[in-house]
Design an enzyme around this catalytic site. Structure first.
Site, PDB file in Angstrom:
ATOM      1  CB  VAL A 165       2.990  -0.594   3.827  1.00  0.00           C
ATOM      2  CG1 VAL A 165       3.089  -1.808   4.736  1.00  0.00           C
ATOM      3  CG2 VAL A 165       2.680   0.655   4.637  1.00  0.00           C
ATOM      4  CG  ASP A 190      -5.565   9.358  12.618  1.00  0.00           C
ATOM      5  OD1 ASP A 190      -6.675   9.851  12.331  1.00  0.00           O
ATOM      6  OD2 ASP A 190      -4.746   9.011  11.750  1.00  0.00           O
ATOM      7  N   GLY A 235       0.810  -1.209   0.000  1.00  0.00           N
ATOM      8  CA  GLY A 235       0.000   0.000   0.000  1.00  0.00           C
ATOM      9  C   GLY A 235       0.840   1.253   0.000  1.00  0.00           C
ATOM     10  CD  GLU A 236       3.015   5.390  -1.967  1.00  0.00           C
ATOM     11  OE1 GLU A 236       3.726   6.360  -1.632  1.00  0.00           O
ATOM     12  OE2 GLU A 236       3.466   4.310  -2.368  1.00  0.00           O
ATOM     13  N   GLY A 237       0.662   5.350   1.473  1.00  0.00           N
ATOM     14  CA  GLY A 237      -0.026   6.273   2.363  1.00  0.00           C
ATOM     15  C   GLY A 237       0.607   7.639   2.330  1.00  0.00           C
ATOM     16  N   GLY A 238       0.094   8.517   3.168  1.00  0.00           N
ATOM     17  CA  GLY A 238       0.547   9.902   3.167  1.00  0.00           C
ATOM     18  C   GLY A 238       1.988  10.070   3.589  1.00  0.00           C
ATOM     19  CG  PHE A 239       3.511  10.463   6.959  1.00  0.00           C
ATOM     20  CD1 PHE A 239       4.401  11.508   7.166  1.00  0.00           C
ATOM     21  CD2 PHE A 239       2.192  10.643   7.309  1.00  0.00           C
ATOM     22  CE1 PHE A 239       3.978  12.700   7.723  1.00  0.00           C
ATOM     23  CE2 PHE A 239       1.764  11.822   7.871  1.00  0.00           C
ATOM     24  CZ  PHE A 239       2.659  12.856   8.082  1.00  0.00           C
ATOM     25  N   GLY A 240       4.457   7.451   3.247  1.00  0.00           N
ATOM     26  CA  GLY A 240       5.364   6.498   2.638  1.00  0.00           C
ATOM     27  C   GLY A 240       4.655   5.250   2.166  1.00  0.00           C
ATOM     28  CE  LYS A 245       3.582   2.931   8.852  1.00  0.00           C
ATOM     29  NZ  LYS A 245       2.989   3.772   9.939  1.00  0.00           N
TER      30      LYS A 245
END
Length: 418
Positions: A95, A215, A88-93, A115
């Site tokens: 995985v 969060d 996956g791809e998220g706001g901070f990098g 991550k």
């Protein structure tokens, strides 16, 4: 290799929300940061009433079992961070799935989630440090396990990575999605609600210090191989106020739709902010809808506003149930769970129950449900009918011959201190 540098909570450099990496290890970036992230343009970390402790618990303050990985090891584990291993791809990098030798049996292999934070400067680094500091010193069956970390310099700069236990069944958000081919049964949703409450109660009340998640949301609740739920992604977590202090003042960060109204309005953070988010999540489980969904008609975009008209009448209540659920088998239990949600969503934060009390309410909801279905879960329910309108609850809904008003009157006696 560089040492982990701790950061103090009292500085005016609180990380702002970037629709934080969702740590589901099957993440998908929504690309709509304005819809899901909360950003504060001003910081206020110096309230005399709220300053309290100066930093999160950290690795230097006690024993831990975290392993320090080299960047080379992680490259080998993830096939040089191959696209084929990317989860996956998220706001901070990003995985990645990695394979390493089992620490318990070197002859066996175990899957892990790696991550890798992107090169986004101090802000991403702070969230990384927070996760190491929190997950390095806490341990609970309903918190994702951090196995180790890597902080290393190379020709491309500082490499900052976290290595977690692998959660093969993704996030709760994945399975609540209308696109999911494996929608969650009601019994499983109750089990998830219970597990999540256990995790939050541990963070709030079962340690020498209090941690406020800040969060809490369905994408940050992961499912392991046995479908046990675990809280993940502690990059925005904060240490709670010291005894005798009411709150901590902080930049407003988190995810739109889950954040408590008083926190958004004032920046005053307490554990009751997490309780509000948990209440939102219960309605997410009941309805199968996201807290904020711009793809729906305008009147249905905000989950809490949409459900309001259906809460005072049992006949209407069934219309908010997730259509993928069997109404006859679910209605009574879902209604009782909504009463718990309503307590969590009281507008006045002081009147919301503590998470240990919420946990007991959810336990009783599940216990009642277990008698009516093959739930195979330990649970129960207790609660006052306190809707989002605060004092406009009717308290007279009949539920299969059980008078909700009688039920609630008994509960009031038990929770008079709330």
């Amino acid at each position: 290799m560089k040492c982990i540098q701790l950061f103090n909570r009292g500085r005016n450099n609180e990380p702002q929300s970037q629709n934080s990496i969702q740590s589901s290890f099957t993440d998908h970036e929504r690309g709509k940061q304005s819809d899901s992230g909360l950003n504060s343009t001003s910081e206020s970390d110096h309230s005399n009433k709220s300053r309290g402790r100066t930093k999160l618990p950290n690795l230097q303050e006690g024993p831990n079992s975290l392993r320090v990985f080299t960047f080379l090891e992680l490259k080998q584990m993830t096939k040089n961070f191959s696209v084929s291993t990317k989860l996956g791809e998220g706001g901070f990098g990003s995985v990645y799935k990695g394979i390493m030798k089992s620490s318990e049996d070197p002859g066996k292999k175990q899957a892990v989630a790696v991550k890798q934070l992107g090169k986004r400067g101090l802000q991403g680094h702070k969230e990384w440090v927070t996760e190491v500091n929190v997950l390095g010193v806490v341990e609970h069956p309903n918190l994702v396990k951090l196995i180790g970390y890597c902080a290393e310099d190379d020709e491309r700069g500082m490499q900052r990575l976290l290595i977690y236990e692998y959660m093969p069944n993704g996030s709760v958000e994945d399975h609540l999605s209308v696109k999911s081919t494996t929608p969650l049964s009601w019994a499983m949703r109750l089990r998830i609600a219970l597990d999540a409450a256990k995790g939050l109660a541990y963070l709030h009340e079962e340690m020498d210090f209090q941690i406020i998640f800040r969060d809490f949301k369905s994408s940050n609740i992961l499912l392991d191989e046995q479908w046990n739920s675990k809280l993940s992604d502690f990059g925005l977590a904060r240490l709670g106020p010291e005894e005798g202090l009411t709150h901590i003042s902080t930049a407003v960060v988190g995810t739109m739709g889950y954040a408590a109204p008083e926190y958004i309005r004032t920046g005053h953070l307490t554990s009751k902010s997490d309780v509000w988010s948990y209440g939102v999540f219960l309605y997410e489980l009941i309805t199968g809808r996201r807290p904020l969904d711009r793809n729906r008609p305008r009147s249905e975009q905000r989950l809490l506003e949409w459900v309001k008209p259906y809460l005072s009448d049992a006949k209407k209540f069934k219309h908010i149930l997730d259509p993928r659920l069997e109404v006859k088998q679910t209605l009574k239990s879902a209604h009782k769970l909504s009463l718990v949600a309503n307590r969590c969503l009281a507008r006045q934060s002081k009147t919301r129950p503590k998470m240990s009390e919420v946990l007991e309410m959810v336990r009783q909801v599940v216990d009642m449900s277990a008698g009516a279905a093959n739930s195979q879960l330990p649970l129960k329910t207790k609660d006052e009918m306190k809707t989002f309108k605060d004092s406009n609850s009717t308290g007279h809904i009949q539920d299969g011959g059980w008078s909700i008003s009688v039920w609630l009157s008994k509960l009031r006696r038990r929770f008079l201190d709330i």
